[in-house]
Design a protein around this motif. Structure first.
Motif, PDB file in Angstrom:
ATOM      1  N   GLY A   6       0.791  -1.139  -0.004  1.00 22.24           N
ATOM      2  CA  GLY A   6      -0.154   0.094  -0.009  1.00 22.24           C
ATOM      3  C   GLY A   6       0.892   1.370  -0.077  1.00 22.24           C
ATOM      4  O   GLY A   6       1.992   1.090   0.096  1.00 22.24           O
ATOM      5  N   PHE A   7       0.211   2.291   0.076  1.00 18.89           N
ATOM      6  CA  PHE A   7       0.497   3.642   0.009  1.00 18.89           C
ATOM      7  C   PHE A   7       1.787   4.068   1.097  1.00 18.89           C
ATOM      8  O   PHE A   7       2.677   4.224   0.610  1.00 18.89           O
ATOM      9  N   LEU A   8       1.351   3.606   2.328  1.00 20.62           N
ATOM     10  CA  LEU A   8       2.212   3.965   3.169  1.00 20.62           C
ATOM     11  C   LEU A   8       3.509   3.263   3.212  1.00 20.62           C
ATOM     12  O   LEU A   8       4.878   3.782   3.710  1.00 20.62           O
ATOM     13  N   ARG A   9       3.272   1.809   3.137  1.00 22.50           N
ATOM     14  CA  ARG A   9       4.819   1.114   2.751  1.00 22.50           C
ATOM     15  C   ARG A   9       5.315   1.639   1.900  1.00 22.50           C
ATOM     16  O   ARG A   9       6.810   1.915   1.768  1.00 22.50           O
ATOM     17  N   ARG A  10       4.893   1.859   0.637  1.00 25.23           N
ATOM     18  CA  ARG A  10       5.821   2.692  -0.516  1.00 25.23           C
ATOM     19  C   ARG A  10       6.649   3.883   0.210  1.00 25.23           C
ATOM     20  O   ARG A  10       7.695   4.059  -0.190  1.00 25.23           O
ATOM     21  N   LYS A  11       5.766   4.603   0.690  1.00 28.32           N
ATOM     22  CA  LYS A  11       6.280   6.002   1.164  1.00 28.32           C
ATOM     23  C   LYS A  11       7.509   5.864   2.256  1.00 28.32           C
ATOM     24  O   LYS A  11       8.354   6.479   2.390  1.00 28.32           O
ATOM     25  N   PHE A  12       7.269   4.890   3.013  1.00 32.91           N
ATOM     26  CA  PHE A  12       8.229   4.449   4.102  1.00 32.91           C
ATOM     27  C   PHE A  12       9.368   3.793   3.493  1.00 32.91           C
ATOM     28  O   PHE A  12      10.611   4.406   3.973  1.00 32.91           O
ATOM     29  N   GLU A  13       9.235   3.076   2.651  1.00 33.02           N
ATOM     30  CA  GLU A  13      10.411   2.425   2.085  1.00 33.02           C
ATOM     31  C   GLU A  13      11.268   3.433   1.162  1.00 33.02           C
ATOM     32  O   GLU A  13      12.230   3.569   1.158  1.00 33.02           O
ATOM     33  N   THR A  14      10.353   4.555   0.504  1.00 37.18           N
ATOM     34  CA  THR A  14      11.015   5.515  -0.291  1.00 37.18           C
ATOM     35  C   THR A  14      11.975   6.218   0.815  1.00 37.18           C
ATOM     36  O   THR A  14      12.973   6.755   0.356  1.00 37.18           O
ATOM     37  N   ALA A  15      11.275   6.672   1.951  1.00 37.86           N
ATOM     38  CA  ALA A  15      11.922   7.270   2.900  1.00 37.86           C
ATOM     39  C   ALA A  15      13.512   6.911   3.429  1.00 37.86           C
ATOM     40  O   ALA A  15      14.287   7.406   3.654  1.00 37.86           O
ATOM     41  N   LEU A  16      13.259   5.710   3.617  1.00 40.26           N
ATOM     42  CA  LEU A  16      14.561   4.980   4.149  1.00 40.26           C
ATOM     43  C   LEU A  16      15.798   4.809   2.877  1.00 40.26           C
ATOM     44  O   LEU A  16      16.813   4.892   3.221  1.00 40.26           O
ATOM     45  N   ILE A  17      15.312   4.696   1.889  1.00 40.33           N
ATOM     46  CA  ILE A  17      16.249   4.642   0.573  1.00 40.33           C
ATOM     47  C   ILE A  17      16.758   6.107   0.571  1.00 40.33           C
ATOM     48  O   ILE A  17      17.832   6.128   0.245  1.00 40.33           O
ATOM     49  N   ARG A  18      15.864   7.151   0.600  1.00 40.26           N
ATOM     50  CA  ARG A  18      16.436   8.505   0.505  1.00 40.26           C
ATOM     51  C   ARG A  18      17.415   8.709   1.736  1.00 40.26           C
ATOM     52  O   ARG A  18      18.178   9.441   1.637  1.00 40.26           O
ATOM     53  N   LEU A  19      17.221   8.105   2.918  1.00 37.07           N
ATOM     54  CA  LEU A  19      18.188   8.220   3.941  1.00 37.07           C
ATOM     55  C   LEU A  19      19.545   7.637   3.524  1.00 37.07           C
ATOM     56  O   LEU A  19      20.737   8.230   3.916  1.00 37.07           O
ATOM     57  N   ALA A  20      19.573   6.456   2.862  1.00 35.20           N
ATOM     58  CA  ALA A  20      20.647   5.646   2.345  1.00 35.20           C
ATOM     59  C   ALA A  20      21.201   6.723   1.445  1.00 35.20           C
ATOM     60  O   ALA A  20      22.514   6.698   1.483  1.00 35.20           O
ATOM     61  N   ILE A  21      20.519   7.398   0.648  1.00 32.96           N
ATOM     62  CA  ILE A  21      21.101   8.321  -0.390  1.00 32.96           C
ATOM     63  C   ILE A  21      21.929   9.514   0.322  1.00 32.96           C
ATOM     64  O   ILE A  21      22.993  10.048  -0.009  1.00 32.96           O
ATOM     65  N   ALA A  22      21.141  10.137   1.234  1.00 31.87           N
ATOM     66  CA  ALA A  22      21.843  11.107   2.106  1.00 31.87           C
ATOM     67  C   ALA A  22      23.131  10.754   2.738  1.00 31.87           C
ATOM     68  O   ALA A  22      23.947  11.409   2.506  1.00 31.87           O
TER      69      ALA A  22
END
Length: 62
Positions: A6-22
């Motif tokens: 669902g939507f929340l899982r996609r946004k949570f996973e995206t946030a974790l990936i963006r943290l790794a990018i940072a």
């Protein structure tokens, strides 16, 4: 509890990936004495690839 889909899982996973990018890009910004230039370049390339993946996940692979 993390949702399986669902939507929340996609946004949570995206946030974790963006943290790794940072983390990768932040590490690359200041030249570290313990990391070689080649490794710095590889980390930058990985961060770019992760950004593309995060965009696809966020848009539900459209």
């Amino acid at each position: 509890m993390i949702l399986r889909k669902g939507f929340l899982r996609r946004k949570f996973e995206t946030a974790l990936i963006r943290l790794a990018i940072a983390i990768l890009m932040g590490r690359n910004m200041t030249r570290s004495l313990v990391v070689s230039r080649r490794d710095n370049n590889d980390m930058w390339y990985m961060a770019e690839q992760l950004d593309d993946i995060a965009k696809r996940i966020s848009k539900n692979y459209t």
